[in-house]
Motif scaffolding. Structure first.
Motif, PDB file in Angstrom:
ATOM      1  N   LEU A 166       0.822  -1.209   0.000  1.00 47.52           N
ATOM      2  CA  LEU A 166       0.000   0.000   0.000  1.00 47.52           C
ATOM      3  C   LEU A 166       0.859   1.263   0.000  1.00 47.52           C
ATOM      4  O   LEU A 166       0.505   2.264  -0.633  1.00 47.52           O
ATOM      5  CB  LEU A 166      -0.924   0.016   1.216  1.00 47.52           C
ATOM      6  N   LEU A 167       1.988   1.217   0.682  1.00 46.64           N
ATOM      7  CA  LEU A 167       2.879   2.368   0.712  1.00 46.64           C
ATOM      8  C   LEU A 167       3.471   2.631  -0.673  1.00 46.64           C
ATOM      9  O   LEU A 167       3.559   3.782  -1.113  1.00 46.64           O
ATOM     10  CB  LEU A 167       3.991   2.180   1.740  1.00 46.64           C
ATOM     11  N   VAL A 168       3.841   1.573  -1.366  1.00 49.99           N
ATOM     12  CA  VAL A 168       4.353   1.712  -2.735  1.00 49.99           C
ATOM     13  C   VAL A 168       3.271   2.295  -3.642  1.00 49.99           C
ATOM     14  O   VAL A 168       3.530   3.178  -4.469  1.00 49.99           O
ATOM     15  CB  VAL A 168       4.872   0.355  -3.269  1.00 49.99           C
ATOM     16  N   VAL A 169       2.031   1.827  -3.474  1.00 47.88           N
ATOM     17  CA  VAL A 169       0.901   2.364  -4.246  1.00 47.88           C
ATOM     18  C   VAL A 169       0.744   3.855  -3.944  1.00 47.88           C
ATOM     19  O   VAL A 169       0.542   4.671  -4.848  1.00 47.88           O
ATOM     20  CB  VAL A 169      -0.401   1.592  -3.937  1.00 47.88           C
ATOM     21  N   ALA A 170       0.843   4.227  -2.668  1.00 55.50           N
ATOM     22  CA  ALA A 170       0.703   5.629  -2.274  1.00 55.50           C
ATOM     23  C   ALA A 170       1.784   6.493  -2.924  1.00 55.50           C
ATOM     24  O   ALA A 170       1.497   7.587  -3.442  1.00 55.50           O
ATOM     25  CB  ALA A 170       0.763   5.759  -0.749  1.00 55.50           C
TER      26      ALA A 170
END
Length: 197
Positions: free
Chosen positions: A45-49
């Motif tokens: 999710l952090l990479v997506v963000a």
């Protein structure tokens, strides 16, 4: 007696533009995804963000140029939004990868404080955004807002962290800090030179 000095008004441009809409959407989406990553402890999710943040940051600039909607108001919104995204995503990165705390301790204050003040300095001259600062001083522009400088400023540090190269990330963060300090001194001199201090 007026307290405001009489000067010609500086046109800041409309607020309701396509690029500003993109900036707001990408900021809300990146911050929301970043907070969700923090709560869930999810690196995915952090990479997506980060992807939302960077893609949106490229799109709002591209839209502003292509649609002829570059404005001073949009430039300030972009600068502030970048800090909101970076603050949340950096905290998420520290929480998920504690080994990056030393890098973040150099990068985050440099970007959040020093780079913010430098980026907002364009408001002291009749230019639309930091992207036009080459009109004021080419060296400061090359080191801070040219395409290469923009990439190194954030992506260089985050990219090195993503590759697990914390020492490289720290070296890049320190180099960026030194450039920002030099630039701040130079901009202070430019403000005095142009009677804007």
């Amino acid at each position: 007696m007026t307290l405001v000095e009489a000067r010609p008004a500086v046109h800041v441009g409309p607020f309701l533009t396509v690029p500003n809409g993109i900036t707001v959407v990408r900021t809300v989406a990146a911050v929301t995804a970043g907070l969700a990553a923090l709560v869930a402890g999810s690196m995915t999710l952090l990479v997506v963000a980060y992807g939302i943040y960077w893609l949106g940051d490229m799109l709002d600039g591209l839209a502003a140029r292509r649609l002829g909607q570059e404005t001073r108001a949009g430039a300030v919104l972009d600068i502030v939004s970048d800090r909101a995204c970076t603050a949340v995503l950096c905290v998420g990165l520290i929480a998920l990868v504690p080994g990056v705390a030393v890098v973040a301790s150099v990068f985050l204050p440099s970007f959040m404080v020093l780079d913010t003040m430098l980026s907002l300095a364009f408001l002291c001259w009749p230019v639309i955004s930091p992207n036009d600062f080459h009109v004021v001083d080419r060296r400061v522009w090359v080191l801070n807002w040219s395409p290469v400088a923009k990439a190194v400023n954030t992506a260089g540090v985050v990219g090195a962290v993503a590759l697990g190269q914390y020492r490289v990330a720290l070296a890049v963060a320190i180099a960026v800090l030194v450039v920002k300090l030099w630039s701040a001194v130079r901009v202070a001199g430019l403000l005095r030179r142009d009677g804007r201090a």
